[in-house]
Design an enzyme around this catalytic site. Structure first.
Site, PDB file in Angstrom:
ATOM      1  N   ARG A 224       0.834  -1.264  -0.063  1.00 21.01           N
ATOM      2  CA  ARG A 224      -0.013   0.102   0.065  1.00 21.01           C
ATOM      3  C   ARG A 224       0.885   1.258   0.104  1.00 21.01           C
ATOM      4  NH1 ARG A 224      -3.634  -2.461  -1.481  1.00 21.01           N
ATOM      5  NH2 ARG A 224      -5.906  -2.853  -0.849  1.00 21.01           N
ATOM      6  N   HIS A 272      -1.644  -0.201  -9.817  1.00 21.63           N
ATOM      7  CA  HIS A 272      -2.336  -0.930  -8.969  1.00 21.63           C
ATOM      8  C   HIS A 272      -2.825  -2.153  -9.620  1.00 21.63           C
ATOM      9  CE1 HIS A 272      -4.453  -1.240  -4.794  1.00 21.63           C
ATOM     10  NE2 HIS A 272      -4.407  -2.477  -5.173  1.00 21.63           N
TER      11      HIS A 272
HETATM   12  P1  NDP Z   1      -2.121 -10.786   5.548  1.00 20.70           P
HETATM   13  O1  NDP Z   1      -2.887  -9.972   6.665  1.00 20.70           O
HETATM   14  O2  NDP Z   1      -2.117 -11.963   5.521  1.00 20.70           O
HETATM   15  O3  NDP Z   1      -0.603 -10.615   5.993  1.00 20.70           O
HETATM   16  C1  NDP Z   1      -0.247  -9.250   6.709  1.00 20.70           C
HETATM   17  C2  NDP Z   1       1.111  -9.455   7.097  1.00 20.70           C
HETATM   18  O4  NDP Z   1       1.592  -7.983   7.552  1.00 20.70           O
HETATM   19  C3  NDP Z   1       1.191 -10.434   8.378  1.00 20.70           C
HETATM   20  O5  NDP Z   1       2.281 -11.090   8.411  1.00 20.70           O
HETATM   21  C4  NDP Z   1       1.253  -9.227   9.636  1.00 20.70           C
HETATM   22  O6  NDP Z   1       1.941  -9.668  10.815  1.00 20.70           O
HETATM   23  C5  NDP Z   1       2.034  -8.348   9.017  1.00 20.70           C
HETATM   24  N1  NDP Z   1       1.882  -7.097   9.683  1.00 20.70           N
HETATM   25  C6  NDP Z   1       0.686  -6.360  10.042  1.00 20.70           C
HETATM   26  N2  NDP Z   1       1.008  -5.276  10.711  1.00 20.70           N
HETATM   27  C7  NDP Z   1       2.342  -5.271  11.160  1.00 20.70           C
HETATM   28  C8  NDP Z   1       3.187  -4.576  11.775  1.00 20.70           C
HETATM   29  N3  NDP Z   1       2.525  -3.293  12.687  1.00 20.70           N
HETATM   30  N4  NDP Z   1       4.310  -4.780  12.185  1.00 20.70           N
HETATM   31  C9  NDP Z   1       5.057  -5.887  11.342  1.00 20.70           C
HETATM   32  N5  NDP Z   1       4.212  -6.892  10.511  1.00 20.70           N
HETATM   33  C10 NDP Z   1       2.809  -6.392  10.673  1.00 20.70           C
HETATM   34  O7  NDP Z   1      -2.216  -9.910   4.506  1.00 20.70           O
HETATM   35  P2  NDP Z   1      -2.058 -10.444   2.706  1.00 20.70           P
HETATM   36  O8  NDP Z   1      -0.835 -10.974   2.732  1.00 20.70           O
HETATM   37  O9  NDP Z   1      -3.130 -11.204   2.355  1.00 20.70           O
HETATM   38  O10 NDP Z   1      -1.774  -9.074   2.160  1.00 20.70           O
HETATM   39  C11 NDP Z   1      -1.146  -7.963   2.351  1.00 20.70           C
HETATM   40  C12 NDP Z   1      -1.291  -6.612   1.819  1.00 20.70           C
HETATM   41  O11 NDP Z   1      -1.134  -6.669   0.438  1.00 20.70           O
HETATM   42  C13 NDP Z   1      -2.861  -6.256   2.007  1.00 20.70           C
HETATM   43  O12 NDP Z   1      -3.223  -5.653   3.124  1.00 20.70           O
HETATM   44  C14 NDP Z   1      -2.999  -5.198   0.714  1.00 20.70           C
HETATM   45  O13 NDP Z   1      -2.656  -3.842   1.383  1.00 20.70           O
HETATM   46  C15 NDP Z   1      -1.894  -5.777  -0.121  1.00 20.70           C
HETATM   47  N6  NDP Z   1      -2.612  -6.286  -1.412  1.00 20.70           N
HETATM   48  C16 NDP Z   1      -2.016  -5.401  -2.799  1.00 20.70           C
HETATM   49  C17 NDP Z   1      -2.470  -5.991  -3.819  1.00 20.70           C
HETATM   50  C18 NDP Z   1      -2.304  -5.122  -5.114  1.00 20.70           C
HETATM   51  O14 NDP Z   1      -2.682  -5.502  -6.210  1.00 20.70           O
HETATM   52  N7  NDP Z   1      -1.298  -4.285  -5.001  1.00 20.70           N
HETATM   53  C19 NDP Z   1      -3.529  -6.995  -3.832  1.00 20.70           C
HETATM   54  C20 NDP Z   1      -3.835  -7.706  -2.758  1.00 20.70           C
HETATM   55  C21 NDP Z   1      -3.261  -7.233  -1.510  1.00 20.70           C
HETATM   56  P3  NDP Z   1       1.285 -11.253  11.458  1.00 20.70           P
HETATM   57  O15 NDP Z   1       1.583 -12.334  10.618  1.00 20.70           O
HETATM   58  O16 NDP Z   1       2.029 -11.084  12.660  1.00 20.70           O
HETATM   59  O17 NDP Z   1      -0.152 -10.899  11.584  1.00 20.70           O
END
Ligand code: NDP
Length: 309
Positions: A224, A272
């Protein structure tokens, strides 16, 4: 008979209607599907950000809001949304992201542009290093980050991963929490951002953290826009601390015409498109979540409202 409201941008409905109907039927779920149902009769809402549905309070018997997007930053803070919320984890979306990330990392790693854009009669025989000499760090070890990290590890890159809680992911050296960030980023030659947009992740790549990377590192952001401090990124690109940034997401989308990223020679802008929910596989996830809720089971991929993802 369940009433399921489909609340998404208008062009989604013709694509999803039949697929969703079939996926629900395959699970034995009898449902009336529509884009305009009386709110007090709605049992489930299938949702993607749209301009029409902002107030969830009239949906008094709605048992869950089932998101079609992986990112939930546009809806997670909506105070009227008091029912459980699920985000999308779709095998098609994960596959798409894995392909986009590995493709863009390989382009940078192999320094392909030098030859694609450099057909000027000069023979440039520099050989790029092997993947095993180019450490990659993936910020975010969730559904997408872990899959992309493992794909890069399979290509030979040493991969480190960072998340909020410590994750065990085969083939990846993992770090967690604010204290683990510097260790995860130090000397990284490639950084891939796959974190959600929350108050805690804003500007995770800033002047201080960019300075930890190997000189000339590549940044690939399909996560993002707010994950990157744009002024710090532009300064790092100008100084050569960052060699190239491939950016798919931005604070303002579409990226405004005059934004310096468009004209910067070391930036690739993609609109995007890194990955998207694939209708045919995502409807199975939606149907599964309806079936689970009806059976009294917890939702798959439920969003933790306090964490924001
Ligand atoms: P998940 O919720 O499965 O994974 C998110 C990861 O980020 C987890 O490992 C989580 O930690 C970590 N995280 C969240 N907050 C923090 C923090 N404060 N510090 C450290 N690590 C953190 O999400 P997805 O993998 O499914 O998706 C990730 C992102 O990809 C989406 O939120 C979206 O923004 C983006 N996206 C972009 C697309 C595009 O076309 N550009 C398409 C789809 C998604 P923990 O494992 O401990 O929970």
């Amino acid at each position: 008979m369940l009433n399921i409201l489909f609340a998404a941008p208008e062009d989604y409905w013709p694509v999803y209607e039949g697929l969703l109907r079939d996926a629900l039927a395959a699970k034995g779920i009898k449902a009336k599907l529509g884009t305009d149902l009386p709110p007090e009769e709605v049992d489930y809402i299938v949702y993607a950000p749209n301009d029409r549905l902002k107030d969830f309070s009239p949906f008094v018997r709605c048992r869950a809001v089932l998101g079609l997007w992986a990112g939930v930053e546009k809806i997670v803070g909506n105070k009227t949304l008091t029912m459980p919320l699920a985000r999308m984890v779709d095998p098609g979306l994960t596959e798409g992201m894995r392909e986009w990330v590995t493709g863009h990392v390989m382009r940078l790693h192999l320094e392909m542009d030098r030859h694609i854009f450099g057909q000027d009669g000069v023979w440039r025989p520099e050989v790029p290093p092997l993947a095993r000499h180019r450490p990659v760090t993936v910020l975010g070890m969730g559904a997408l980050g872990a899959a992309c990290g493992q794909a890069l590890a399979a290509l030979g890159f040493p991969v480190r991963g960072w998340s909020r809680s410590l994750r065990k992911v085969e083939g990846i050296e993992t770090f967690a929490g604010p204290d683990g960030l510097a260790e995860a980023l130090r000397d990284a030659a490639v950084v891939v951002l796959l974190l959600p947009d929350t108050p805690e992740t804003t500007n995770v790549l800033n002047a201080e953290t960019l300075a930890l990377l190997r000189k000339g590192a590549f940044v690939v952001n399909p996560g993002r826009g707010p994950l990157i401090d744009d002024d710090a990124m532009l300064a790092a690109l100008d100084s050569g601390q960052v060699g190239h940034a491939t950016l798919d997401v931005f604070r303002t989308e579409p990226l405004p015409v005059g934004h310096p990223y468009w004209a910067h020679p070391s930036v690739t802008v993609t609109p995007h498109i890194a990955s998207t929910t694939r209708p045919s596989s995502s409807v199975t996830v939606i149907a599964e979540n309806v079936a689970r809720t009806e059976a009294g089971l917890p939702l798959l991929h439920e969003v933790d409202r306090a964490r924001g993802y």
